[in-house]
Design a protein around this motif. Structure first.
Motif, PDB file in Angstrom:
ATOM      1  N   GLU A 137      15.227   4.816   0.723  1.00  0.00           N
ATOM      2  CA  GLU A 137      14.896   6.164   1.190  1.00  0.00           C
ATOM      3  C   GLU A 137      13.817   6.815   0.330  1.00  0.00           C
ATOM      4  O   GLU A 137      13.147   7.758   0.776  1.00  0.00           O
ATOM      5  CB  GLU A 137      16.157   7.026   1.205  1.00  0.00           C
ATOM      6  N   LEU A 138      13.623   6.313  -0.895  1.00  0.00           N
ATOM      7  CA  LEU A 138      12.642   6.894  -1.804  1.00  0.00           C
ATOM      8  C   LEU A 138      11.211   6.486  -1.467  1.00  0.00           C
ATOM      9  O   LEU A 138      10.267   7.161  -1.877  1.00  0.00           O
ATOM     10  CB  LEU A 138      12.962   6.493  -3.246  1.00  0.00           C
ATOM     11  N   PHE A 139      11.044   5.364  -0.729  1.00  0.00           N
ATOM     12  CA  PHE A 139       9.669   4.910  -0.483  1.00  0.00           C
ATOM     13  C   PHE A 139       9.378   4.518   0.962  1.00  0.00           C
ATOM     14  O   PHE A 139       8.203   4.408   1.335  1.00  0.00           O
ATOM     15  CB  PHE A 139       9.313   3.726  -1.408  1.00  0.00           C
ATOM     16  N   ARG A 140      10.379   4.306   1.806  1.00  0.00           N
ATOM     17  CA  ARG A 140      10.071   3.815   3.161  1.00  0.00           C
ATOM     18  C   ARG A 140       9.251   4.828   3.970  1.00  0.00           C
ATOM     19  O   ARG A 140       8.457   4.438   4.834  1.00  0.00           O
ATOM     20  CB  ARG A 140      11.352   3.431   3.906  1.00  0.00           C
TER      21      ARG A 140
ATOM     22  N   GLU B 150       0.819  -1.214   0.000  1.00  0.00           N
ATOM     23  CA  GLU B 150       0.000   0.000   0.000  1.00  0.00           C
ATOM     24  C   GLU B 150       0.854   1.266   0.000  1.00  0.00           C
ATOM     25  O   GLU B 150       0.983   1.963   1.010  1.00  0.00           O
ATOM     26  CB  GLU B 150      -0.957  -0.028   1.191  1.00  0.00           C
ATOM     27  N   ILE B 151       1.457   1.539  -1.161  1.00  0.00           N
ATOM     28  CA  ILE B 151       2.149   2.798  -1.383  1.00  0.00           C
ATOM     29  C   ILE B 151       1.698   3.324  -2.742  1.00  0.00           C
ATOM     30  O   ILE B 151       1.134   2.573  -3.551  1.00  0.00           O
ATOM     31  CB  ILE B 151       3.691   2.639  -1.335  1.00  0.00           C
ATOM     32  N   PRO B 152       1.919   4.596  -3.029  1.00  0.00           N
ATOM     33  CA  PRO B 152       1.486   5.137  -4.322  1.00  0.00           C
ATOM     34  C   PRO B 152       2.054   4.345  -5.501  1.00  0.00           C
ATOM     35  O   PRO B 152       3.206   3.897  -5.475  1.00  0.00           O
ATOM     36  CB  PRO B 152       2.036   6.567  -4.289  1.00  0.00           C
ATOM     37  N   ASN B 153       1.237   4.199  -6.547  1.00  0.00           N
ATOM     38  CA  ASN B 153       1.622   3.373  -7.692  1.00  0.00           C
ATOM     39  C   ASN B 153       2.929   3.811  -8.337  1.00  0.00           C
ATOM     40  O   ASN B 153       3.688   2.981  -8.843  1.00  0.00           O
ATOM     41  CB  ASN B 153       0.509   3.396  -8.742  1.00  0.00           C
TER      42      ASN B 153
END
Length: 284
Positions: free
Chosen positions: A253-256, A18-21
């Protein structure tokens, strides 16, 4: 003389669906490379210490199972994992075990080593992320202690209270730790307890109850992508640390920060005092 047995171990992975596509490609590329580097390590058993997924959603498990299955077959590895508290948030523990086709707890026996895999998680709880080893497993540990005494490594997601970093905080350890310690003492006078959960690498030698045991906490790989290999011989346990490619840390670091409820800490690597290299074995 018994051969050396090697364990490759990874801490919390927190694969989150569940993170932005627009970040999904980076996320999946990160985990594929992370797991590839992990399985390239030469070891007899590869172990994940729980919180493999972030929500325990079937789609999260599907990605992790497909990826680890492909890589373990490619590199001819034996793969084990235990459940963490995040792994059953969106479905029951029974459903997760059915999807993963895995036991809730287990043991691997080698000539000079016993590896015990515990389920320290509670059932699908958003507001209580502490650990518990249930009566069924406590009885099982008792039964095991009646067999041959040998060096033992126990893997659990949650730490024993007042051992590794953060284990003295609320819901950051096993609730019935004292009872678990008593069971471990019967298993072997010396051994290792390996855990994740608190996201910080940490190591503690001995407790009043278990002076011959060492407690090692593995960091969450989103914050500190480090694996450890434990080489167990009759004389000593040698511990090696393997840092994944540095580009992976930049990728994480780009998505955590987009993962709701993920607890990042800049202290994940621990301190120099917490780094293990060699643990001498007791002489008979």
């Amino acid at each position: 003389m018994s051969r050396t047995i090697r364990l490759a171990v990874m801490g919390d992975a927190h694969y989150c669906n569940e993170i932005p596509n627009e970040h999904a490609f980076i996320r999946d590329a990160y985990y594929r490379q992370l797991f590839r580097e992990f399985f390239t390590l030469d070891a007899d058993v590869h172990i994940l210490l729980g919180d493999i997924t972030h929500w325990g959603h079937p789609l999260e498990w599907d990605f992790v199972l497909r990826t680890t299955s492909e890589l373990s077959k490619q590199y001819d590895r034996q793969f084990r994992f235990i459940l963490g508290n995040h792994d059953t948030l969106r479905q029951s523990k029974e459903d997760v075990l059915r999807q993963t086709d895995s036991p809730r707890y287990a043991v691997d026996e080698f000539p000079n080593l016993r590896i015990v895999y515990l389920d320290t998680t509670k059932e699908s709880s958003y507001d209580n992320w502490g650990g518990l080893v249930d009566e069924e497993q406590l009885d099982w540990l008792d039964e095991m202690s009646r067999s041959k005494n040998q060096y033992t490594i126990v893997c659990g997601h949650h730490p024993i209270v007042q051992t590794t970093a953060g284990s003295d905080h609320e819901m950051m350890s096993i609730d019935n730790s004292r009872e678990v310690l008593q069971k471990l003492a019967k298993l072997s006078p010396e051994g290792l307890y390996l855990n994740g959960h608190n996201h910080i690498h940490s190591a503690v030698n001995g407790t009043d109850t278990l002076p011959g045991w060492t407690f090692v906490q593995h960091s969450a790989v989103l914050s500190a992508p480090v694996f450890r290999r434990y080489s167990v011989s009759d004389e000593a346990v040698h511990v090696s640390s393997y840092h994944a490619d540095h580009d992976l840390l930049r990728q994480s670091e780009l998505f955590r920060g987009l993962i709701l409820g993920y607890g990042h800490t800049d202290k994940a690597y621990g301190t120099s005092e917490m780094i293990l290299t060699t643990l001498p074995r007791a002489k008979d």
